[in-house]
Scaffold this motif. Structure first.
Motif, mmCIF file in Angstrom:
data_model
loop_
_atom_site.group_PDB
_atom_site.id
_atom_site.type_symbol
_atom_site.label_atom_id
_atom_site.label_comp_id
_atom_site.label_asym_id
_atom_site.label_seq_id
_atom_site.Cartn_x
_atom_site.Cartn_y
_atom_site.Cartn_z
ATOM 1 N N ARG A 181 -88.943 33.829 25.315
ATOM 2 C CA ARG A 181 -87.492 33.429 25.111
ATOM 3 C C ARG A 181 -87.268 32.615 23.641
ATOM 4 O O ARG A 181 -86.380 32.770 23.021
ATOM 5 C CB ARG A 181 -87.331 32.351 26.204
ATOM 6 N N ARG A 185 -83.313 37.653 28.132
ATOM 7 C CA ARG A 185 -84.107 36.297 27.592
ATOM 8 C C ARG A 185 -83.186 35.147 27.010
ATOM 9 O O ARG A 185 -82.994 34.069 27.081
ATOM 10 C CB ARG A 185 -85.074 36.615 26.515
ATOM 11 N N ARG A 235 -79.910 34.848 27.771
ATOM 12 C CA ARG A 235 -78.979 34.131 28.924
ATOM 13 C C ARG A 235 -79.944 33.326 29.454
ATOM 14 O O ARG A 235 -79.191 32.139 29.977
ATOM 15 C CB ARG A 235 -78.491 35.191 29.660
ATOM 16 N N SER A 236 -81.266 33.712 29.910
ATOM 17 C CA SER A 236 -81.946 32.968 30.493
ATOM 18 C C SER A 236 -82.439 31.391 29.690
ATOM 19 O O SER A 236 -82.297 30.428 30.483
ATOM 20 C CB SER A 236 -83.316 33.454 30.897
ATOM 21 N N ASP A 260 -79.027 29.303 30.195
ATOM 22 C CA ASP A 260 -78.958 28.763 31.538
ATOM 23 C C ASP A 260 -80.119 27.672 31.593
ATOM 24 O O ASP A 260 -79.672 26.613 32.146
ATOM 25 C CB ASP A 260 -79.470 29.793 32.520
ATOM 26 N N HIS A 261 -81.248 27.810 31.107
ATOM 27 C CA HIS A 261 -82.247 26.928 31.234
ATOM 28 C C HIS A 261 -81.757 25.549 30.475
ATOM 29 O O HIS A 261 -82.180 24.333 31.005
ATOM 30 C CB HIS A 261 -83.595 27.338 30.704
#
Length: 131
Positions: free
Chosen positions: A12, A42, A44-45, A48-49
């Motif tokens: 990421r 990746r 977006r993840s 979000d994280h």
């Protein structure tokens, strides 16, 4: 954190850095040798994280937000720390490393610390000598 999670986090961060460098998801995908969809997932993840938007999406490309600009030097530092040096890679593979090294000694004369470090290096790496 297990190895799979660490690898995913590194992926990421690599993706984030590639987007920051290229300003474009497709160009980042090409640089990373992956798909546009994977880059998007990746990013977006990661957003979000972290709970923040890292890029402003514009018709002309991706522009770092303040949060993205703050993350960029940290992401680069994390990747630099996580990437083995050629020397470390050789050691991991069991390659015998030969050579000499020089250890700078400050002009203040703290030679005992340098001597101790030199001795420890010599003990750990028997095929490397100080010079």
């Amino acid at each position: 954190m297990n190895d799979a999670q660490r690898d995913y986090d590194i992926a990421r961060l690599r993706t984030f850095i590639a987007i920051a460098k290229t300003g474009d998801l497709q160009a980042a995908a090409e640089q990373l040798k992956t798909s546009h969809a994977q880059v998007s997932v990746r990013l977006r993840s990661l957003e979000d994280h972290l709970g923040v938007e890292l890029f402003k999406r514009t018709p002309s490309g991706m522009i770092l937000t303040a949060a993205g600009a703050a993350l960029l030097p940290e992401a680069r530092a994390i990747l630099a720390e996580s990437t083995p040096t050629p020397f470390a890679s050789d050691m991991i593979r069991g390659v015998k490393v030969n050579g000499r090294f020089a250890l700078p000694i400050p002009s203040s004369g703290h030679r005992s610390g340098a001597t101790n470090r030199t001795a420890r290096i010599g003990q750990r790496f028997s095929r490397i000598s100080a010079g």
